[in-house]
Design a protein around this motif. Structure first.
Motif, PDB file in Angstrom:
ATOM      1  N   LEU A  11       1.577  -5.886  -4.730  1.00 24.92           N
ATOM      2  CA  LEU A  11       0.117  -5.813  -4.755  1.00 24.92           C
ATOM      3  C   LEU A  11      -0.410  -4.860  -5.826  1.00 24.92           C
ATOM      4  CD1 LEU A  11      -0.763  -5.870  -0.950  1.00 24.92           C
ATOM      5  CD2 LEU A  11      -0.916  -7.723  -2.616  1.00 24.92           C
ATOM      6  N   ALA A  12       0.485  -4.324  -6.657  1.00 27.90           N
ATOM      7  CA  ALA A  12       0.062  -3.478  -7.782  1.00 27.90           C
ATOM      8  C   ALA A  12       1.101  -3.595  -8.873  1.00 27.90           C
ATOM      9  CB  ALA A  12      -0.088  -2.020  -7.343  1.00 27.90           C
ATOM     10  N   LEU A  13       0.651  -3.503 -10.112  1.00 28.00           N
ATOM     11  CA  LEU A  13       1.578  -3.553 -11.243  1.00 28.00           C
ATOM     12  C   LEU A  13       2.541  -2.370 -11.178  1.00 28.00           C
ATOM     13  CD1 LEU A  13      -0.866  -4.499 -14.152  1.00 28.00           C
ATOM     14  CD2 LEU A  13       0.815  -5.977 -13.032  1.00 28.00           C
ATOM     15  N   ALA A  15       4.709  -1.822  -8.796  1.00 28.28           N
ATOM     16  CA  ALA A  15       5.155  -1.526  -7.435  1.00 28.28           C
ATOM     17  C   ALA A  15       6.417  -2.327  -7.116  1.00 28.28           C
ATOM     18  CB  ALA A  15       4.057  -1.872  -6.434  1.00 28.28           C
ATOM     19  N   ARG A 134      -2.331  -2.460   0.067  1.00 32.22           N
ATOM     20  CA  ARG A 134      -2.719  -2.351  -1.336  1.00 32.22           C
ATOM     21  C   ARG A 134      -2.632  -0.904  -1.831  1.00 32.22           C
ATOM     22  NH1 ARG A 134      -3.796  -6.217  -5.287  1.00 32.22           N
ATOM     23  NH2 ARG A 134      -5.071  -7.413  -3.824  1.00 32.22           N
ATOM     24  N   LEU A 135      -3.096   0.017  -1.021  1.00 28.30           N
ATOM     25  CA  LEU A 135      -3.069   1.417  -1.419  1.00 28.30           C
ATOM     26  C   LEU A 135      -1.635   1.912  -1.602  1.00 28.30           C
ATOM     27  CD1 LEU A 135      -4.450   4.096  -1.999  1.00 28.30           C
ATOM     28  CD2 LEU A 135      -4.590   4.495   0.473  1.00 28.30           C
ATOM     29  N   ALA A 137       0.957   0.166  -2.409  1.00 27.95           N
ATOM     30  CA  ALA A 137       1.512  -0.425  -3.625  1.00 27.95           C
ATOM     31  C   ALA A 137       1.066   0.353  -4.865  1.00 27.95           C
ATOM     32  CB  ALA A 137       1.097  -1.888  -3.732  1.00 27.95           C
ATOM     33  N   GLN A 138      -0.206   0.737  -4.900  1.00 34.32           N
ATOM     34  CA  GLN A 138      -0.704   1.510  -6.031  1.00 34.32           C
ATOM     35  C   GLN A 138       0.005   2.864  -6.128  1.00 34.32           C
ATOM     36  OE1 GLN A 138      -4.818   1.512  -4.868  1.00 34.32           O
ATOM     37  NE2 GLN A 138      -5.328  -0.240  -6.153  1.00 34.32           N
ATOM     38  N   GLU A 140       2.968   3.677  -4.812  1.00 34.01           N
ATOM     39  CA  GLU A 140       4.381   3.472  -5.147  1.00 34.01           C
ATOM     40  C   GLU A 140       4.556   3.276  -6.649  1.00 34.01           C
ATOM     41  OE1 GLU A 140       5.717   1.250  -0.964  1.00 34.01           O
ATOM     42  OE2 GLU A 140       5.002   0.097  -2.696  1.00 34.01           O
ATOM     43  N   ALA A 141       3.648   2.513  -7.254  1.00 32.00           N
ATOM     44  CA  ALA A 141       3.713   2.305  -8.696  1.00 32.00           C
ATOM     45  C   ALA A 141       3.515   3.620  -9.436  1.00 32.00           C
ATOM     46  CB  ALA A 141       2.661   1.280  -9.119  1.00 32.00           C
ATOM     47  N   ARG A 142       2.557   4.418  -8.990  1.00 35.90           N
ATOM     48  CA  ARG A 142       2.315   5.716  -9.628  1.00 35.90           C
ATOM     49  C   ARG A 142       3.542   6.614  -9.527  1.00 35.90           C
ATOM     50  NH1 ARG A 142      -2.557   9.572  -7.631  1.00 35.90           N
ATOM     51  NH2 ARG A 142      -3.796   7.982  -8.697  1.00 35.90           N
TER      52      ARG A 142
END
Length: 356
Positions: A11-13, A15, A134-135, A137-138, A140-142
């Protein structure tokens, strides 16, 4: 509504990919501790040798003026402790609280690689899980995480119970659901002030004998939570996630605690919460199949051969449904025994003793 094709897409680039299957790891007991309490924090390394899951609690049991200390304490404990095979979970504050955003940002970015599951209180419906999905995923990507964090919902509002099926299937992150009896009782306006367990006023009474309506009538206390636990178990089974009984508040009453845990185990729960170390061994014992049950299950499976047809074993009819039931017990025993040599030895000894 998301397309089924996209359900397992990140749900995030950046992630990690969501899990396609929730792994079963022994979680017979989820032991809660306050990470902001120095005495409790000092016991964590020893507790990690006893409990299947240790949960750093940031929510209800932590005073408002101690929230930040508890959060910081959990970060320190996670970085400093070797948990071995014990899972580390956390219960963040509710999604409508002023602390939850800082909980998630701090924990995922600083110790996300150490956490296994994030427990979310007072989940009302799928919308809560979608927001969190969604949060996470964001974040995790960070943080550059390669393993997705799993989510565990607590069923503690009437709305949550009404929507339990959609909650269970709201995200591939869903690991399980726990019953939260105290908040649920308040939400339903139930007239009990107990944390879990039964109530002496919730009973059935035998019919009268003779003309004296008061004489010789026996009462039987009933289970306030039977309906909710059964519905939760069904929702979890349909979606391949794990159901748990929550807390039993009377620490002194170990007998009633064991009874309540066993009811939940027999209905399909895989574990329960522990609020005090005395409840750890109770939960581990109750949520492990007994050696005699394991031995019987293994015998039925062996004598049924390919699992079709019907046979008589010690005067009891066994068929394909019996084999399915026995596999549940046998497979759970194998999974638990893989991490517990004493349990493995007890299961093997009982199996040899029962062999015809």
């Amino acid at each position: 509504m998301r397309s089924p094709k996209d359900f397992f897409a990140p749900l995030a680039l950046g992630a990690p990919e969501p899990p396609r299957q929730i792994p079963f790891r022994p979680s017979r007991v989820i032991h809660f501790f306050d990470p902001g309490n120095e005495k409790m924090a000092a016991k964590v390394p020893d507790l990690a040798k006893q409990a299947d899951v240790l949960l750093g609690n940031l929510e209800d049991a932590v005073r408002a003026d101690r929230k930040e200390a508890a959060r910081a304490g959990l970060v320190s404990i996670a970085k400093a402790t070797d948990f071995g095979r014990t899972q580390l979970w956390t219960r963040v504050n509710s999604l409508d609280s002023p602390w939850v955003l800082d909980d998630l940002v701090t924990l995922v970015t600083e110790i996300g690689d150490r956490l296994d599951v994030i427990m979310v209180p007072k989940v009302e419906g799928a919308q809560d899980i979608h927001y969190l999905d969604r949060l996470l995923a964001q974040l995790e990507a960070r943080a550059g995480l390669t393993k997705p964090l799993l989510v565990h919902a607590i069923l503690e509002t009437a709305s949550g119970v009404a929507n339990v099926e959609e909650i269970a299937g709201a995200s591939p992150r869903m690991q399980g659901i726990s019953l939260g009896p105290a908040d649920l009782a308040a939400s339903r306006r139930m007239k009990t002030t107990r944390v879990g367990g039964g109530h002496p006023g919730y009973l059935v009474r035998t019919d009268p004998v003779g003309e004296d309506l008061a004489a010789g009538r026996t009462t039987y206390q009933q289970d306030l939570w039977h309906y909710t636990v059964a519905r939760m178990v069904d929702a979890c089974a349909v979606h391949g996630i794990l159901p748990y009984y929550g807390p039993f508040g009377d620490i002194r009453d170990v007998v009633a605690c064991e009874d309540q845990f066993r009811n939940a185990f027999l209905l399909g729960c895989v574990g329960a919460w522990s609020l005090h170390p005395v409840q750890i061994d109770i939960a581990k014992r109750v949520f492990s199949p007994s050696p005699s049950d394991v031995a019987w299950a293994r015998r039925v499976i062996a004598e049924m051969g390919d699992g079709t047809g019907a046979v008589m074993i010690d005067g009891k009819m066994q068929d394909d449904a019996s084999v399915k039931q026995c596999r549940v017990v046998s497979e759970l025993a194998d999974e638990l025994a893989a991490d517990d040599p004493e349990l493995a030895a007890a299961y093997d000894a009982a199996t040899k003793e029962l062999q015809p």
